[in-house]
Design a protein around this motif. Structure first.
Motif, PDB file in Angstrom:
ATOM      1  N   THR A 299       0.855  -1.189   0.000  1.00  0.00           N
ATOM      2  CA  THR A 299       0.000   0.000   0.000  1.00  0.00           C
ATOM      3  C   THR A 299       0.892   1.241   0.000  1.00  0.00           C
ATOM      4  N   LEU A 300       0.601   2.131  -0.938  1.00  0.00           N
ATOM      5  CA  LEU A 300       1.381   3.359  -1.082  1.00  0.00           C
ATOM      6  C   LEU A 300       0.482   4.558  -0.897  1.00  0.00           C
ATOM      7  N   VAL A 301       1.059   5.660  -0.423  1.00  0.00           N
ATOM      8  CA  VAL A 301       0.322   6.921  -0.445  1.00  0.00           C
ATOM      9  C   VAL A 301       1.207   7.916  -1.183  1.00  0.00           C
ATOM     10  N   MET A 302       0.594   8.689  -2.077  1.00  0.00           N
ATOM     11  CA  MET A 302       1.422   9.642  -2.833  1.00  0.00           C
ATOM     12  C   MET A 302       0.601  10.883  -3.201  1.00  0.00           C
ATOM     13  N   ASN A 324      -0.054  -5.024 -10.939  1.00  0.00           N
ATOM     14  CA  ASN A 324      -1.511  -4.885 -10.929  1.00  0.00           C
ATOM     15  C   ASN A 324      -1.946  -4.031  -9.738  1.00  0.00           C
ATOM     16  N   MET A 325      -2.769  -3.011 -10.008  1.00  0.00           N
ATOM     17  CA  MET A 325      -3.271  -2.169  -8.917  1.00  0.00           C
ATOM     18  C   MET A 325      -4.647  -2.700  -8.519  1.00  0.00           C
ATOM     19  N   THR A 326      -4.837  -3.000  -7.240  1.00  0.00           N
ATOM     20  CA  THR A 326      -6.130  -3.563  -6.817  1.00  0.00           C
ATOM     21  C   THR A 326      -7.051  -2.491  -6.236  1.00  0.00           C
ATOM     22  N   LYS A 327      -6.469  -1.305  -5.912  1.00  0.00           N
ATOM     23  CA  LYS A 327      -7.322  -0.261  -5.341  1.00  0.00           C
ATOM     24  C   LYS A 327      -6.669   1.098  -5.527  1.00  0.00           C
ATOM     25  N   LEU A 328      -7.489   2.090  -5.847  1.00  0.00           N
ATOM     26  CA  LEU A 328      -7.004   3.474  -5.924  1.00  0.00           C
ATOM     27  C   LEU A 328      -8.031   4.339  -5.223  1.00  0.00           C
ATOM     28  N   GLU A 329      -7.579   5.126  -4.248  1.00  0.00           N
ATOM     29  CA  GLU A 329      -8.509   5.972  -3.503  1.00  0.00           C
ATOM     30  C   GLU A 329      -7.895   7.363  -3.397  1.00  0.00           C
ATOM     31  N   SER A 330      -8.711   8.388  -3.509  1.00  0.00           N
ATOM     32  CA  SER A 330      -8.142   9.723  -3.307  1.00  0.00           C
ATOM     33  C   SER A 330      -8.829  10.379  -2.118  1.00  0.00           C
ATOM     34  N   ARG A 331      -8.048  11.131  -1.341  1.00  0.00           N
ATOM     35  CA  ARG A 331      -8.587  11.847  -0.184  1.00  0.00           C
ATOM     36  C   ARG A 331      -8.055  13.263  -0.201  1.00  0.00           C
ATOM     37  N   PRO A 332      -8.868  14.240   0.226  1.00  0.00           N
ATOM     38  CA  PRO A 332      -8.372  15.613   0.243  1.00  0.00           C
ATOM     39  C   PRO A 332      -7.210  15.772   1.223  1.00  0.00           C
ATOM     40  N   MET A 333      -6.335  16.739   0.903  1.00  0.00           N
ATOM     41  CA  MET A 333      -5.211  17.017   1.814  1.00  0.00           C
ATOM     42  C   MET A 333      -5.606  18.170   2.715  1.00  0.00           C
ATOM     43  N   PRO A 334      -5.654  17.952   4.031  1.00  0.00           N
ATOM     44  CA  PRO A 334      -6.069  19.043   4.911  1.00  0.00           C
ATOM     45  C   PRO A 334      -5.139  20.248   4.733  1.00  0.00           C
ATOM     46  N   GLY A 335      -5.703  21.434   4.605  1.00  0.00           N
ATOM     47  CA  GLY A 335      -4.893  22.649   4.472  1.00  0.00           C
ATOM     48  C   GLY A 335      -4.513  22.959   3.025  1.00  0.00           C
ATOM     49  N   ASN A 336      -4.722  22.041   2.112  1.00  0.00           N
ATOM     50  CA  ASN A 336      -4.394  22.284   0.695  1.00  0.00           C
ATOM     51  C   ASN A 336      -5.639  22.032  -0.145  1.00  0.00           C
ATOM     52  N   TRP A 338      -8.367  21.379  -2.759  1.00  0.00           N
ATOM     53  CA  TRP A 338      -8.370  20.800  -4.111  1.00  0.00           C
ATOM     54  C   TRP A 338      -7.124  19.988  -4.440  1.00  0.00           C
ATOM     55  N   GLU A 339      -6.309  19.727  -3.431  1.00  0.00           N
ATOM     56  CA  GLU A 339      -5.194  18.813  -3.696  1.00  0.00           C
ATOM     57  C   GLU A 339      -5.533  17.472  -3.055  1.00  0.00           C
ATOM     58  N   GLU A 340      -5.034  16.423  -3.690  1.00  0.00           N
ATOM     59  CA  GLU A 340      -5.451  15.079  -3.268  1.00  0.00           C
ATOM     60  C   GLU A 340      -4.262  14.219  -2.869  1.00  0.00           C
ATOM     61  N   MET A 341      -4.510  13.330  -1.919  1.00  0.00           N
ATOM     62  CA  MET A 341      -3.574  12.258  -1.591  1.00  0.00           C
ATOM     63  C   MET A 341      -4.125  11.008  -2.256  1.00  0.00           C
ATOM     64  N   PHE A 342      -3.296  10.266  -2.930  1.00  0.00           N
ATOM     65  CA  PHE A 342      -3.759   9.020  -3.558  1.00  0.00           C
ATOM     66  C   PHE A 342      -3.234   7.828  -2.767  1.00  0.00           C
ATOM     67  N   ASP A 364      10.673   9.964  -8.682  1.00  0.00           N
ATOM     68  CA  ASP A 364      11.104  11.041  -9.592  1.00  0.00           C
ATOM     69  C   ASP A 364       9.937  11.888 -10.089  1.00  0.00           C
ATOM     70  N   ILE A 365       8.747  11.328 -10.120  1.00  0.00           N
ATOM     71  CA  ILE A 365       7.652  12.083 -10.755  1.00  0.00           C
ATOM     72  C   ILE A 365       6.529  12.482  -9.782  1.00  0.00           C
ATOM     73  N   THR A 366       6.678  12.140  -8.481  1.00  0.00           N
ATOM     74  CA  THR A 366       5.634  12.530  -7.524  1.00  0.00           C
ATOM     75  C   THR A 366       6.199  13.583  -6.574  1.00  0.00           C
ATOM     76  N   ARG A 367       5.285  14.294  -5.890  1.00  0.00           N
ATOM     77  CA  ARG A 367       5.750  15.279  -4.915  1.00  0.00           C
ATOM     78  C   ARG A 367       6.092  14.605  -3.606  1.00  0.00           C
ATOM     79  N   TYR A 368       5.343  13.515  -3.332  1.00  0.00           N
ATOM     80  CA  TYR A 368       5.499  12.814  -2.062  1.00  0.00           C
ATOM     81  C   TYR A 368       5.069  11.384  -2.278  1.00  0.00           C
TER      82      TYR A 368
END
Ligand SMILES: O=C(O)C(=O)C[C@]1(C(=O)O)C=C[C@@H](O)C=C1
Length: 393
Positions: A299-302, A324-336, A338-342, A364-368
């Motif tokens: 499980t990754l968060v990015m 193979n990706m079995t799940k993708l979920e996005s959640r808002p980032m508190p304080g930012n 319209w930005e999302e954590m995946f 190399d291609i993500t912020r976090y």
């Protein structure tokens, strides 16, 4: 049939059932011995070719005894799943020396009888050591208990086949240093539970956890003017109903949980979808390593950079590494706004080449990006038997 004749037959059935249990236990001992061989010789736990041969042979033998092929298949899918999960648990424990505790202190939402309690019991039944259940009032308390050392593990529901992701739990994962070390799925069979022998028509007040109301919305819509009261957990709803002892109040929970509170099941299968399952994660302070002989999930968060196509670019990295990706979920980032954590669940082991290559490319291609955990996958897909081979004489 006389009462006495019925009694005699029931005693015989009970004796057969006891023999079945003894045989199932004997089979389990044998499959645990197989696991020792697999550990010693680095052989993968799952051997679907062997499972298929076994099923074909059992279906044929069952037919000769008058047993339906589907029945035999279902029965042995359950038995083999148990065997695979046990072997996986054994291998995972050996790969993490010192991880087996004499006492597993486990935090979960609710009290005795909650779905999280039932999932906790199921998960730890395959693992050595005693279980100390630490019921909590909220998901943040559950996580906190592990963070501050009061508990060794937390069991948290993360998604449900009817209501989807449990956002509150995803949000807890954003702020914790804990690691996901395991997963399990558990069937969620919502049942209407009452303290007295009553009927559905008499019920005026219904107690349950908000997730339960979401999963049973169709049933609730048909109820008409029943007052719905939300509770912290399924177990607090059941406790409330058992304390009130009224014929016009009911709780929604599992039948097994209701039994612990002396409640009666007056209607079952209340969820919108017949197949209602929840997936739970198990978290701990220390990450675990998963042997390569068992299927793993990571499980990754990015968070991606704010430019068109950046999520697609990240997912392409997975594709390029054949992950193979079995799940993708996005959640808002508190304080930012319209930005999302995946949050991503992928099939694969962080110790293995493809996931390592993908992580290096994603950095190399993500912020976090952070690995929340790598753990044995408990999604055991049943081995299919081609109809022709199963039905051949
Ligand atoms: O025969 C094996 O290798 C086992 O581990 C036993 C068993 C079983 O329960 O029958 C379990 C897992 C394998 O996928 C195949 C079969």
């Amino acid at each position: 049939m006389s009462d006495q004749a019925l009694q005699v037959l029931r005693e015989k059935i009970s004796a057969v059932d006891e023999q079945l249990l003894a045989l199932i236990s004997e089979r389990r001992t044998l499959t645990n011995d197989v696991a020792e061989t697999k550990i010693a010789h680095h052989i993968p736990v799952r051997d679907q070719k062997r499972e298929e041969q076994l099923l074909i042979s059992l279906i044929k033998k069952g037919k000769a005894l008058g047993l339906d092929p589907h029945y035999v298949t279902q029965l042995f899918h359950v038995i083999i799943e148990d065997s695979v999960l046990n072997q996986q648990a054994m291998l995972a424990e050996r790969a993490n020396p010192g991880s087996a505790l004499p006492l597993n202190r486990v935090a979960f939402l609710g009290d005795k009888g909650s779905y999280s309690y039932l999932a906790t019991q199921k998960y730890f039944s395959r693992r050595p050591g005693e279980l100390l259940e630490l019921g909590c009032q909220s998901f943040s308390e559950v996580v906190h208990k592990v963070e501050n050392g009061e508990a060794d593990y937390a069991v948290l529901p993360i998604e449900n086949t009817t209501s989807g992701s449990i956002n509150e739990v995803y949000d807890q994962l954003q702020h914790t240093e804990l690691s996901i070390i395991g997963e399990l799925t558990h069937p969620i069979r919502h049942t209407l539970l009452t303290a007295t022998t009553t009927s559905l028509e008499k019920i005026k007040t219904l107690y349950a956890h908000p997730q339960v109301f979401t999963q049973c919305s169709h049933f609730l819509a048909e109820l008409g003017n029943v007052e719905v009261k939300t509770m912290d957990s399924t177990s607090s709803a059941m406790l409330m109903v058992s304390e009130l002892q009224r014929d016009d109040v009911a709780a929604i929970g599992s039948e097994a949980g209701g039994n612990l509170y002396g409640l009666i099941a007056i209607k079952s299968n209340l969820a919108n979808q017949k197949e209602n399952h929840s997936r739970f994660i198990v978290v701990a302070r220390q990450a675990v390593s998963v042997p390569l002989q068992i299927p793993a999930k990571t499980t990754l968060v990015m968070s991606t950079v704010q430019k068109p196509g950046s999520l697609v670019e990240a997912l392409t990295v997975l594709k390029n590494n054949n992950i193979n990706m079995t799940k993708l979920e996005s959640r808002p980032m508190p304080g930012n706004p319209w930005e999302e954590m995946f949050y991503l669940d992928v099939e694969g082991n962080v110790a293995d080449g493809p996931v390592q290559n993908a992580l290096a490319a994603l950095k190399d291609i993500t912020r976090y990006i952070k690995v929340l955990g790598c753990y044995p996958s408990e999604e055991i897909s049943p081995t299919k038997v081609a109809a022709a081979s199963a039905l051949a004489e």
